[in-house]
Design an enzyme around this catalytic site. Sequence first.
Site, PDB file in Angstrom:
ATOM      1  N   LYS A  66       0.836  -1.214   0.000  1.00 23.19           N
ATOM      2  CA  LYS A  66       0.000   0.000   0.000  1.00 23.19           C
ATOM      3  C   LYS A  66       0.867   1.258   0.000  1.00 23.19           C
ATOM      4  O   LYS A  66       0.652   2.170  -0.780  1.00 23.19           O
ATOM      5  CB  LYS A  66      -0.919   0.031   1.235  1.00 23.19           C
ATOM      6  CG  LYS A  66      -1.964  -1.063   1.243  1.00 23.19           C
ATOM      7  CD  LYS A  66      -2.883  -0.938   2.444  1.00 23.19           C
ATOM      8  CE  LYS A  66      -2.158  -1.082   3.772  1.00 23.19           C
ATOM      9  NZ  LYS A  66      -1.538  -2.409   3.974  1.00 23.19           N
ATOM     10  N   THR A  67       1.838   1.276   0.905  1.00 28.16           N
ATOM     11  CA  THR A  67       2.683   2.460   0.988  1.00 28.16           C
ATOM     12  C   THR A  67       3.513   2.594  -0.290  1.00 28.16           C
ATOM     13  O   THR A  67       3.725   3.688  -0.805  1.00 28.16           O
ATOM     14  CB  THR A  67       3.580   2.386   2.231  1.00 28.16           C
ATOM     15  OG1 THR A  67       2.743   2.261   3.375  1.00 28.16           O
ATOM     16  CG2 THR A  67       4.433   3.630   2.379  1.00 28.16           C
TER      17      THR A  67
ATOM     18  N   ASP B 174      -2.018   7.902   3.563  1.00 28.46           N
ATOM     19  CA  ASP B 174      -1.590   6.550   3.971  1.00 28.46           C
ATOM     20  C   ASP B 174      -2.250   6.216   5.311  1.00 28.46           C
ATOM     21  O   ASP B 174      -2.649   7.113   6.053  1.00 28.46           O
ATOM     22  CB  ASP B 174      -0.058   6.512   4.118  1.00 28.46           C
ATOM     23  CG  ASP B 174       0.482   5.075   4.097  1.00 28.46           C
ATOM     24  OD1 ASP B 174      -0.312   4.125   3.972  1.00 28.46           O
ATOM     25  OD2 ASP B 174       1.722   4.917   4.203  1.00 28.46           O
ATOM     26  N   GLU B 175      -2.361   4.956   5.638  1.00 29.77           N
ATOM     27  CA  GLU B 175      -2.953   4.507   6.919  1.00 29.77           C
ATOM     28  C   GLU B 175      -4.318   5.150   7.141  1.00 29.77           C
ATOM     29  O   GLU B 175      -4.634   5.621   8.237  1.00 29.77           O
ATOM     30  CB  GLU B 175      -2.018   4.859   8.097  1.00 29.77           C
ATOM     31  CG  GLU B 175      -0.579   4.393   7.926  1.00 29.77           C
ATOM     32  CD  GLU B 175      -0.354   2.962   8.397  1.00 29.77           C
ATOM     33  OE1 GLU B 175      -1.331   2.288   8.768  1.00 29.77           O
ATOM     34  OE2 GLU B 175       0.798   2.517   8.362  1.00 29.77           O
TER      35      GLU B 175
ATOM     36  N   ARG C  88       4.826  -7.078  11.237  1.00 25.89           N
ATOM     37  CA  ARG C  88       6.028  -6.280  10.968  1.00 25.89           C
ATOM     38  C   ARG C  88       7.194  -7.181  10.593  1.00 25.89           C
ATOM     39  O   ARG C  88       8.194  -6.738  10.039  1.00 25.89           O
ATOM     40  CB  ARG C  88       6.464  -5.456  12.204  1.00 25.89           C
ATOM     41  CG  ARG C  88       5.466  -4.445  12.772  1.00 25.89           C
ATOM     42  CD  ARG C  88       4.934  -3.522  11.750  1.00 25.89           C
ATOM     43  NE  ARG C  88       3.685  -4.035  11.221  1.00 25.89           N
ATOM     44  CZ  ARG C  88       3.168  -3.649  10.055  1.00 25.89           C
ATOM     45  NH1 ARG C  88       3.791  -2.776   9.311  1.00 25.89           N
ATOM     46  NH2 ARG C  88       2.039  -4.149   9.630  1.00 25.89           N
TER      47      ARG C  88
ATOM     48  N   GLN D 203      -5.888  -3.147  10.671  1.00 24.64           N
ATOM     49  CA  GLN D 203      -4.743  -2.572  11.372  1.00 24.64           C
ATOM     50  C   GLN D 203      -5.091  -1.267  12.077  1.00 24.64           C
ATOM     51  O   GLN D 203      -4.214  -0.469  12.404  1.00 24.64           O
ATOM     52  CB  GLN D 203      -3.595  -2.317  10.402  1.00 24.64           C
ATOM     53  CG  GLN D 203      -2.977  -3.580   9.843  1.00 24.64           C
ATOM     54  CD  GLN D 203      -1.743  -3.263   9.012  1.00 24.64           C
ATOM     55  OE1 GLN D 203      -0.736  -2.802   9.518  1.00 24.64           O
ATOM     56  NE2 GLN D 203      -1.842  -3.490   7.715  1.00 24.64           N
TER      57      GLN D 203
HETATM   58  P1  ATP Z   1       1.555  -2.004   6.011  1.00 27.95           P
HETATM   59  O1  ATP Z   1       0.106  -2.377   5.964  1.00 27.95           O
HETATM   60  O2  ATP Z   1       2.280  -2.765   7.031  1.00 27.95           O
HETATM   61  O3  ATP Z   1       1.768  -0.526   6.040  1.00 27.95           O
HETATM   62  P2  ATP Z   1       2.020  -1.914   3.171  1.00 27.95           P
HETATM   63  O4  ATP Z   1       0.846  -2.509   2.516  1.00 27.95           O
HETATM   64  O5  ATP Z   1       2.118  -0.445   3.199  1.00 27.95           O
HETATM   65  O6  ATP Z   1       2.183  -2.520   4.638  1.00 27.95           O
HETATM   66  P3  ATP Z   1       4.620  -1.795   1.972  1.00 27.95           P
HETATM   67  O7  ATP Z   1       5.362  -1.322   3.147  1.00 27.95           O
HETATM   68  O8  ATP Z   1       4.316  -0.835   0.891  1.00 27.95           O
HETATM   69  O9  ATP Z   1       3.284  -2.535   2.447  1.00 27.95           O
HETATM   70  O10 ATP Z   1       5.347  -3.041   1.314  1.00 27.95           O
HETATM   71  C1  ATP Z   1       5.848  -4.100   2.092  1.00 27.95           C
HETATM   72  C2  ATP Z   1       7.174  -4.563   1.541  1.00 27.95           C
HETATM   73  O11 ATP Z   1       6.989  -5.242   0.318  1.00 27.95           O
HETATM   74  C3  ATP Z   1       8.115  -3.430   1.269  1.00 27.95           C
HETATM   75  O12 ATP Z   1       9.432  -3.831   1.572  1.00 27.95           O
HETATM   76  C4  ATP Z   1       7.950  -3.218  -0.228  1.00 27.95           C
HETATM   77  O13 ATP Z   1       9.097  -2.626  -0.807  1.00 27.95           O
HETATM   78  C5  ATP Z   1       7.746  -4.631  -0.729  1.00 27.95           C
HETATM   79  N1  ATP Z   1       6.958  -4.702  -1.974  1.00 27.95           N
HETATM   80  C6  ATP Z   1       5.719  -4.227  -2.167  1.00 27.95           C
HETATM   81  N2  ATP Z   1       5.296  -4.485  -3.418  1.00 27.95           N
HETATM   82  C7  ATP Z   1       6.291  -5.143  -4.047  1.00 27.95           C
HETATM   83  C8  ATP Z   1       6.467  -5.691  -5.369  1.00 27.95           C
HETATM   84  N3  ATP Z   1       5.529  -5.610  -6.307  1.00 27.95           N
HETATM   85  N4  ATP Z   1       7.637  -6.304  -5.615  1.00 27.95           N
HETATM   86  C9  ATP Z   1       8.598  -6.411  -4.678  1.00 27.95           C
HETATM   87  N5  ATP Z   1       8.494  -5.921  -3.431  1.00 27.95           N
HETATM   88  C10 ATP Z   1       7.357  -5.288  -3.100  1.00 27.95           C
HETATM   89 MG    MG Z   2       2.212   0.930   4.792  1.00 23.88          MG
END
Ligand code: ATP
Ligand code: MG
Length: 729
Positions: free
Chosen positions: A32-33, A222-223, A606, A253
């Site tokens: 997402k981020t 975000d969030e 995490r 979350q």
């Molecule tokens: P949270 O809900 O915990 O905030 P999130 O959904 O925001 O998580 P991110 O932090 O954006 O998730 O991504 C999690 C990890 O996966 C990061 O290290 C990110 O770089 C990696 N990642 C996300 N998408 C891809 C992709 N398509 N290919 C490779 N790595 C990825």
């Molecule tokens: Mg995130």
Amino acid sequence: MKFLEDLNPQQRQAVTTSPGPVLVLAGPGSGKTRVLTYRIGYLFNHFGFQPGEIMAVTFTNKAAREMRSRVELLLDLDVTASAPLRGMSLGTFHAFAARMIRREADRTPVNRDFVIFDESDQFSLIKQILKDLNVDAKQISPNKILNIISSAKNELIGPESFVVGNYFEEVTLWVYQQYQQELRRNNAVDFDDLLFLAVQLLRDDEALRRSYRDRYQHILVDEFQDTNTAQYILIRLLTGEDPDLFVVGDPDQSIYRWRGADYRNVLRFQEDFPQAKTILLEQNYRSTQNILDAAMGVIDKHQNRQRKELFTQRGAGSQIVTHEAYDEVDEANYAIEMIASLTFRGEVEPGDCAVMYRTNAQSRLLEEAFLKAGLPYRLVGAQHFYGRREVKDVIAYLRLIHNPDDQVSLLRILNTPSRGLGDKTISTLFKVSEGAGISPGRFLLEFGKGGNAELHSNFSRRAASALFDFGKLLDGWRSMGSAVDLGLLIDHVLRDSSYEAYIDDGTEEGDDRWANVMELRSVAQEFSGLGMTTFLEHVALISDQDTLTDEQNAPTLLTLHAAKGLEFPIVFIIGLDEGIIPHQRSFDDPEAMAEERRLFYVGITRAMDQLFLVRAFRRRMFGTSNVNEPSRYLNDLPSDLLEGDVVGLMPKEQAAFRRETSWAWQPEVDDLEPSFRVGMRVHHPKFGEGIVMETRVDHDEEEVTIAFESVGIKRLVASMANLELLDDE
Ligand code: ATP
Ligand code: MG
């Protein structure tokens, strides 16, 4: 556009979708981020939007910094010269609101030099008000009132619309009114006011609203699940009917309900923007499948929740390790020993590891254990630095110099270091200045310039001369003005007030305190070009998630709340006991209990590679030893994923065997004879009188369970509890 290749098809769809309302809903670690960051990049690169038109809101300052540098990397910009992204609003809601209020100050009840009161400022203000109202702070807790005021503000309920139904609420309303008046008199706002005032500005002034809407064409959040009503309304005011509004979140979350966050904003969003595109991301890129399965085990127990699969292509990975330590000291040592052995084997870097806990207080033992082991660590938490007394003192000086109306800062430092000004003089000062129709700070300034001479007679000769001296100093510091660099100004303040001698008494702690002051000075120095306003705002806005003092390669210690959005290869979660997680405060409230569960879920997710779940068989606080049950959440973990030695998670016979055989290194001692008997009346220095209900000798210690008149049933370690026998029948 090459960077789109880093995304899976759903992610790419989210990033490249045409401008409009977009909601990305997805589980932890699904990108997402990442998608939000890439979206910013795409807005520039593909649509050619200007940085100044973009507002991206994240949860912490750290996340904002990271986002900025990620966008720069994406776009292959020179990261050191971040000029290309100048003008982009990237930060927290509060920072955005603070800037807006500063800019539009003449339309608000504060002027542009306003200061932001932190929790301890708020607390002392409320306490003062309760005292003035003759309300006993023991009967009505200032914290409870503060919480209610805070919740009201987060729901945009001012004193004028605060509904009262009983006596307590009447008192609260009364305090709320006084509190707002006092804030304004101090030319101050609290955190919640920032959002409230920003909303009022936009709500009440159509022209202003239009100009802000024109300016921020593209808004990203975000969030999103952790926005509260004030934040949501702020976004709504900044957007028209069909805005380019990109929000990402995960209702599972949501962990900031106690700060007014409401995950139902996701539903509101869908109602407010029926045309919104909803995009779901499915694949997790962060964690191993075992970690995800453990996380699902925990969150699936949630009532009324739709089951969502978390999957990864990373493979099962190693087992989840559970460990039962003997007590909280042993618990801390376990985490440190494991980290030491993992890093010793070269498998991981120290900086890859994080230790998470439910409450801030749990960090102290960890810190001590790290210090004892001579290993560095990074503590995430305001108490570490900005909460320190000496740091707050110096900041109070600066705040007062900046805004002489700030009475809370004045009170903090008027007699710190001691100038021989007693309570009586200070209260006379406040009364006399009120009579003169100005704030005590301004009164002192005039005093120091020789004004108000006729009022000297209100004070004793000694007090008058001390006040005169202080006013003169304050005037001198103020007249150095913004021309001087902040480091130099601090030097003057420290010298003129003899602060070093006051704070550094030559002991080791004294040296530490002085080192903190010098650390603050160097932070201030960095802000010299930007001015005092920016510096004070920075200090006030650093949320507790953000005080990483350096980026050294060391394990991170942080609360589960602060861990949101972050990831670490190795994660320890400690304190997995009933009463800690879930926290006992939440026991009676189903909603709060649901949030505890989500908090644990956030913690688990995490972890990238390895997860350690640790509890302590017994925990000691203030001489009270509690034998805790393992956290109920441990039972929700699929047992085939676990390895380790938590008793509740083993077959019964094995558990009993372990109980008898573990802690073998404890010296063998003959069991004591109990010195208390059931029915004895005892006196405890803190809890008062009580009656012994049960007594038990365990190893070398006698534990007594006592029913106290004042606090109910407590279990105490007899040798530490200082119990006095009242009669001996
Ligand atoms: P949270 O809900 O915990 O905030 P999130 O959904 O925001 O998580 P991110 O932090 O954006 O998730 O991504 C999690 C990890 O996966 C990061 O290290 C990110 O770089 C990696 N990642 C996300 N998408 C891809 C992709 N398509 N290919 C490779 N790595 C990825
Ligand atoms: Mg995130």
